[in-house]
Design a protein around this motif. Sequence first.
Motif, PDB file in Angstrom:
ATOM      1  N   GLY A  96      -3.802  -2.859  56.291  1.00  0.00           N
ATOM      2  CA  GLY A  96      -4.339  -1.919  56.950  1.00  0.00           C
ATOM      3  C   GLY A  96      -5.690  -2.119  57.597  1.00  0.00           C
ATOM      4  N   GLU A  97      -6.311  -1.083  58.191  1.00  0.00           N
ATOM      5  CA  GLU A  97      -7.571  -1.520  58.770  1.00  0.00           C
ATOM      6  C   GLU A  97      -8.777  -1.095  57.952  1.00  0.00           C
ATOM      7  OE1 GLU A  97      -7.765  -0.739  63.003  1.00  0.00           O
ATOM      8  OE2 GLU A  97      -9.522   0.407  62.761  1.00  0.00           O
ATOM      9  N   ALA A  98      -9.801  -1.716  57.926  1.00  0.00           N
ATOM     10  CA  ALA A  98     -10.930  -1.451  57.195  1.00  0.00           C
ATOM     11  C   ALA A  98     -12.155  -1.925  58.007  1.00  0.00           C
ATOM     12  CB  ALA A  98     -11.118  -2.516  56.035  1.00  0.00           C
ATOM     13  N   TYR A  99     -13.426  -1.624  57.710  1.00  0.00           N
ATOM     14  CA  TYR A  99     -14.547  -1.765  58.342  1.00  0.00           C
ATOM     15  C   TYR A  99     -15.834  -2.345  57.460  1.00  0.00           C
ATOM     16  CZ  TYR A  99     -11.895   1.786  60.850  1.00  0.00           C
ATOM     17  OH  TYR A  99     -10.612   2.236  61.462  1.00  0.00           O
ATOM     18  N   THR A 100     -16.506  -3.244  58.258  1.00  0.00           N
ATOM     19  CA  THR A 100     -17.546  -4.006  57.635  1.00  0.00           C
ATOM     20  C   THR A 100     -18.671  -4.134  58.601  1.00  0.00           C
ATOM     21  OG1 THR A 100     -18.175  -5.966  56.490  1.00  0.00           O
ATOM     22  CG2 THR A 100     -16.739  -6.000  58.368  1.00  0.00           C
ATOM     23  N   ARG A 101     -19.637  -4.329  58.090  1.00  0.00           N
ATOM     24  CA  ARG A 101     -20.938  -4.756  58.828  1.00  0.00           C
ATOM     25  C   ARG A 101     -21.446  -6.216  58.842  1.00  0.00           C
ATOM     26  NH1 ARG A 101     -24.166  -0.755  61.354  1.00  0.00           N
ATOM     27  NH2 ARG A 101     -25.970  -1.906  61.212  1.00  0.00           N
ATOM     28  N   SER A 102     -20.445  -6.926  57.849  1.00  0.00           N
ATOM     29  CA  SER A 102     -20.973  -8.375  57.671  1.00  0.00           C
ATOM     30  C   SER A 102     -20.258  -9.092  58.780  1.00  0.00           C
ATOM     31  CB  SER A 102     -20.038  -8.896  56.387  1.00  0.00           C
ATOM     32  OG  SER A 102     -20.078 -10.190  55.889  1.00  0.00           O
ATOM     33  N   GLY A 103     -21.302  -9.616  59.465  1.00  0.00           N
ATOM     34  CA  GLY A 103     -20.877 -10.396  60.757  1.00  0.00           C
ATOM     35  C   GLY A 103     -20.959 -11.844  60.685  1.00  0.00           C
ATOM     36  N   ASN A 104     -20.938 -12.533  59.502  1.00  0.00           N
ATOM     37  CA  ASN A 104     -20.878 -13.913  59.343  1.00  0.00           C
ATOM     38  C   ASN A 104     -19.379 -14.545  59.496  1.00  0.00           C
ATOM     39  OD1 ASN A 104     -20.624 -12.445  56.858  1.00  0.00           O
ATOM     40  ND2 ASN A 104     -21.631 -14.162  55.834  1.00  0.00           N
ATOM     41  N   LEU A 105     -18.971 -14.602  60.879  1.00  0.00           N
ATOM     42  CA  LEU A 105     -17.796 -15.072  61.184  1.00  0.00           C
ATOM     43  C   LEU A 105     -17.457 -16.550  61.184  1.00  0.00           C
ATOM     44  CD1 LEU A 105     -17.281 -12.338  64.218  1.00  0.00           C
ATOM     45  CD2 LEU A 105     -17.051 -11.880  61.714  1.00  0.00           C
ATOM     46  N   HIS A 106     -16.152 -16.808  60.819  1.00  0.00           N
ATOM     47  CA  HIS A 106     -15.797 -18.135  61.448  1.00  0.00           C
ATOM     48  C   HIS A 106     -14.433 -18.173  61.761  1.00  0.00           C
ATOM     49  CE1 HIS A 106     -14.030 -17.307  57.238  1.00  0.00           C
ATOM     50  NE2 HIS A 106     -13.122 -18.217  57.360  1.00  0.00           N
ATOM     51  N   VAL A 107     -14.001 -19.418  62.440  1.00  0.00           N
ATOM     52  CA  VAL A 107     -12.690 -19.632  62.878  1.00  0.00           C
ATOM     53  C   VAL A 107     -11.801 -20.670  61.842  1.00  0.00           C
ATOM     54  CG1 VAL A 107     -11.141 -20.464  64.656  1.00  0.00           C
ATOM     55  CG2 VAL A 107     -13.200 -19.437  65.291  1.00  0.00           C
ATOM     56  N   ASP A 108     -10.867 -20.051  61.404  1.00  0.00           N
ATOM     57  CA  ASP A 108     -10.008 -20.878  60.221  1.00  0.00           C
ATOM     58  C   ASP A 108      -9.207 -22.019  60.985  1.00  0.00           C
ATOM     59  OD1 ASP A 108      -7.882 -19.711  61.312  1.00  0.00           O
ATOM     60  OD2 ASP A 108      -7.520 -18.486  59.527  1.00  0.00           O
ATOM     61  N   VAL A 109      -8.526 -22.877  60.389  1.00  0.00           N
ATOM     62  CA  VAL A 109      -7.884 -23.914  60.823  1.00  0.00           C
ATOM     63  C   VAL A 109      -6.689 -23.594  61.686  1.00  0.00           C
ATOM     64  CG1 VAL A 109      -8.181 -25.282  58.858  1.00  0.00           C
ATOM     65  CG2 VAL A 109      -6.182 -23.859  58.833  1.00  0.00           C
TER      66      VAL A 109
END
Length: 246
Positions: A96-109
């Motif tokens: 499903g869809e959720a929401y966050t304000r945590s913006g520490n993103l990364h690109v996985d392998v």
Amino acid sequence: MDRFLYLAMSGAKENLYAQAINNHNLANANTHGFRQALGDAYTVPVRGPVYDSRDYVQVRNEAIDFSFGAEQSTGRDLDIAIQGEGFIAVQAPDGGEAYTRSGNLHVDVLGVLRTERGLVVLGGGGPITVPPNENLLIGTDGTITIRPGGSGANTLTTIERIRLVNPDVKTLVRTENGLIRAGDGQAQPADANVRVVTGMLETSNVNTVAALTQMIELSRHFEMQIKMMESANNVEQTHNRLLGIG
């Protein structure tokens, strides 16, 4: 004595609930973008055939404090902080869809863009996949631009736009796994007015000093309720002894 005892028991039970909420907030004081939970208790009269005999404590659904946290500079290209109101749309573990304000993103392998918790970041076309690149930029509107590997310095390619939403916070709820979702379970539309800034992260909005103070206060309230229960038990035993004398 049953009224005295059950009233104290009701208060002690809800004190434990409030303490659990406060402890959860404290545990996430360093979680980026976390929104603290708020406990809400109220009195409920016990309806009798003639009159309301007593009141008990009841709690409403857990509320969420949507006030903003402080911004923390990181200088990292994949760190983003939302300016003002709004959320980043992510895919929950159940799909499903959720929401966050945590913006520490990364690109996985596999090239999938994820949050610190491993949640897949959503764009206009679903999960965002980032091709191999030498440089990646996120614009203020969430647009992701890369410079493909082996290309010239001026060769930039737009791959996707992070879906930024701004639903009415009154319609949002927190699920058991801590994710924020729409109360009706429906996906929220993108809002072009939501803006982000790169190289920044939003901290939790938990005030640790206030939370620690509340923890002490709740502990004292719980102890008071337990003492009231003990007093009710002592009075009941005294009554039984007096009745036994006759």
